[in-house]
Design a protein around this motif. Structure first.
Motif, PDB file in Angstrom:
ATOM      1  N   LEU A  17       0.855  -1.169   0.000  1.00  0.00           N
ATOM      2  CA  LEU A  17       0.000   0.000   0.000  1.00  0.00           C
ATOM      3  C   LEU A  17       0.897   1.227   0.000  1.00  0.00           C
ATOM      4  O   LEU A  17       2.003   1.188   0.555  1.00  0.00           O
ATOM      5  CB  LEU A  17      -0.905   0.004   1.235  1.00  0.00           C
ATOM      6  N   ALA A  18       0.441   2.308  -0.601  1.00  0.00           N
ATOM      7  CA  ALA A  18       1.258   3.525  -0.643  1.00  0.00           C
ATOM      8  C   ALA A  18       0.358   4.748  -0.522  1.00  0.00           C
ATOM      9  O   ALA A  18      -0.620   4.884  -1.255  1.00  0.00           O
ATOM     10  CB  ALA A  18       2.072   3.590  -1.934  1.00  0.00           C
ATOM     11  N   PHE A  19       0.716   5.630   0.400  1.00  0.00           N
ATOM     12  CA  PHE A  19      -0.083   6.817   0.694  1.00  0.00           C
ATOM     13  C   PHE A  19       0.774   8.070   0.550  1.00  0.00           C
ATOM     14  O   PHE A  19       1.941   8.084   0.959  1.00  0.00           O
ATOM     15  CB  PHE A  19      -0.635   6.744   2.117  1.00  0.00           C
ATOM     16  N   GLY A  20       0.187   9.129   0.009  1.00  0.00           N
ATOM     17  CA  GLY A  20       0.912  10.383  -0.157  1.00  0.00           C
ATOM     18  C   GLY A  20       0.033  11.569   0.148  1.00  0.00           C
ATOM     19  O   GLY A  20      -1.037  11.447   0.742  1.00  0.00           O
ATOM     20  N   VAL A  21       0.503  12.735  -0.275  1.00  0.00           N
ATOM     21  CA  VAL A  21      -0.256  13.992  -0.192  1.00  0.00           C
ATOM     22  C   VAL A  21       0.181  14.849  -1.373  1.00  0.00           C
ATOM     23  O   VAL A  21       1.361  14.848  -1.732  1.00  0.00           O
ATOM     24  CB  VAL A  21       0.035  14.766   1.119  1.00  0.00           C
ATOM     25  N   ASP A  22      -0.733  15.559  -1.969  1.00  0.00           N
ATOM     26  CA  ASP A  22      -0.558  16.578  -3.017  1.00  0.00           C
ATOM     27  C   ASP A  22      -1.518  16.351  -4.165  1.00  0.00           C
ATOM     28  O   ASP A  22      -1.973  17.303  -4.786  1.00  0.00           O
ATOM     29  CB  ASP A  22       0.862  16.686  -3.582  1.00  0.00           C
TER      30      ASP A  22
END
Length: 348
Positions: free
Chosen positions: A270-275
């Motif tokens: 799983l991979a989570f970010g912001v922008d």
């Protein structure tokens, strides 16, 4: 990446990995924006540096400097392009963009140069709020309209700001992750620059909204990658060797999440970010990345340029505004891809 969409500027037939594409597509033309300082003079009535200054000499053209954090940062590059496009809608504004190169000394020198050359307004995207603070204060004291953005720099009387709430940006993704990350998962965490308001607040949100509520999830590695995709890729390569099992990537921006995913290509994570960058929207649509929250550079640019114009023309005497932070998942990624297609940042 889907068969039908590619990031603007990506050659047809290029391998599906998205390495470097956003830096290329969003930064197209950025070098042309980094120009020498342009002399201008703001005239004020009252005490220069006072938050109550509202009367300024009416001018046919106002010169505005945007001190950008770093064009190697895909979001900062996107924001710089949107700033230029938005300023073009105002016939009495001339905007110059300067690349701070993610270097405090470079950025501080650019702020000083903009003050010396008497720009009418300076919009500052700080690399490190505390490092830039004395120079932001100097701009305010000089009677120049001063706006901090992405991140806001707090506690400077007379300065203005346009930003997002970074705790909410991280928090909305962290809450979404609560029900997705498997029990007893192993996670890695990628942070932005030390002292950066957005990085620290997003990390705080992840701690309070996710890790404190999911004590079963173990952080096996954590480091800063300075918002940089290549740095994140290098860190992740080392982490994969040290920790054969990594279930989740928690990144404080999409750029770092994308770099970590590139290093872990072929692994189920799983991979989570912001922008909510174009690259992230495509990765989420493809099922490679899990979720992010949108920090809309177009909206930030619109509010920043409007604020500069309103302050310069005495329509307003103070501006402190925030944009929203909608969650992007596979269910709604297409609407953001459509937004980027319309903006010319993704090609069909």
């Amino acid at each position: 990446m889907t068969r039908h969409h590619r990031l603007a500027g990506e050659p047809a037939g290029r391998r599906a990995a998205l390495t470097g594409t956003v830096r290329r597509l969003i930064a197209v033309g950025i070098a042309a924006l980094v120009a020498a300082t342009l002399t201008g003079c703001a005239v004020t009535i009252g005490n220069p540096g006072s938050a109550n200054i509202v009367h300024r000499e009416k001018k046919d053209m106002y010169n505005v400097a945007f001190i950008a954090r770093a064009q190697a940062d895909s979001f900062a590059a996107w924001l710089a392009n949107e700033m230029k496009a938005e300023a073009g809608k105002y016939p009495d504004l001339s905007l110059r963009v300067f690349d701070g190169q993610a270097d405090d000394e470079v950025e501080n020198r650019m702020i000083e140069n903009a003050i010396t050359n008497r720009y009418d307004a300076i919009i500052i995207q700080a690399n490190n709020a505390e490092a830039q603070r004395p120079y932001i204060e100097q701009a305010v004291r000089a009677g120049i309209v001063t706006i901090t953005t992405n991140p806001r720099v707090e506690g400077i009387p007379g300065a203005n700001s346009v930003d997002a709430n970074p705790y909410d940006q991280g928090g909305v993704v962290a809450k979404y992750a609560l029900g997705l990350v498997p029990k007893n998962a192993k996670a890695v965490v990628l942070n932005g620059p030390p002292g950066n308001f957005h990085s620290t607040e997003r990390r705080k949100a992840w701690q309070q909204e996710f890790f404190d509520r999911r004590p079963d999830v173990k952080i096996v590695a954590e480091d800063t990658a300075h918002w940089n995709k290549d740095e994140a890729l290098d860190l992740m390569e080392d982490w994969i060797l040290a920790h054969p099992t990594i279930d989740a990537i928690v990144a404080m921006n999409d750029n770092m999440a994308a770099g970590a995913l590139e290093a872990g290509k072929g692994k189920s994570m799983l991979a989570f970010g912001v922008d909510g960058t174009p690259e992230a929207a495509l990765l989420i649509k493809a099922g490679t990345m899990t979720a992010t929250s949108l920090q809309n550079a177009q909206e930030l640019a619109q509010l920043n340029i409007r604020a500069a114009h309103d302050l310069l023309t005495s329509v307003k005497k103070e501006v402190n505004a925030d944009i929203g932070n909608p969650l992007i998942t596979k269910k709604n990624a297409q609407q953001y891809i459509d937004m980027y297609i319309k903006a010319g940042l993704i090609e069909q």
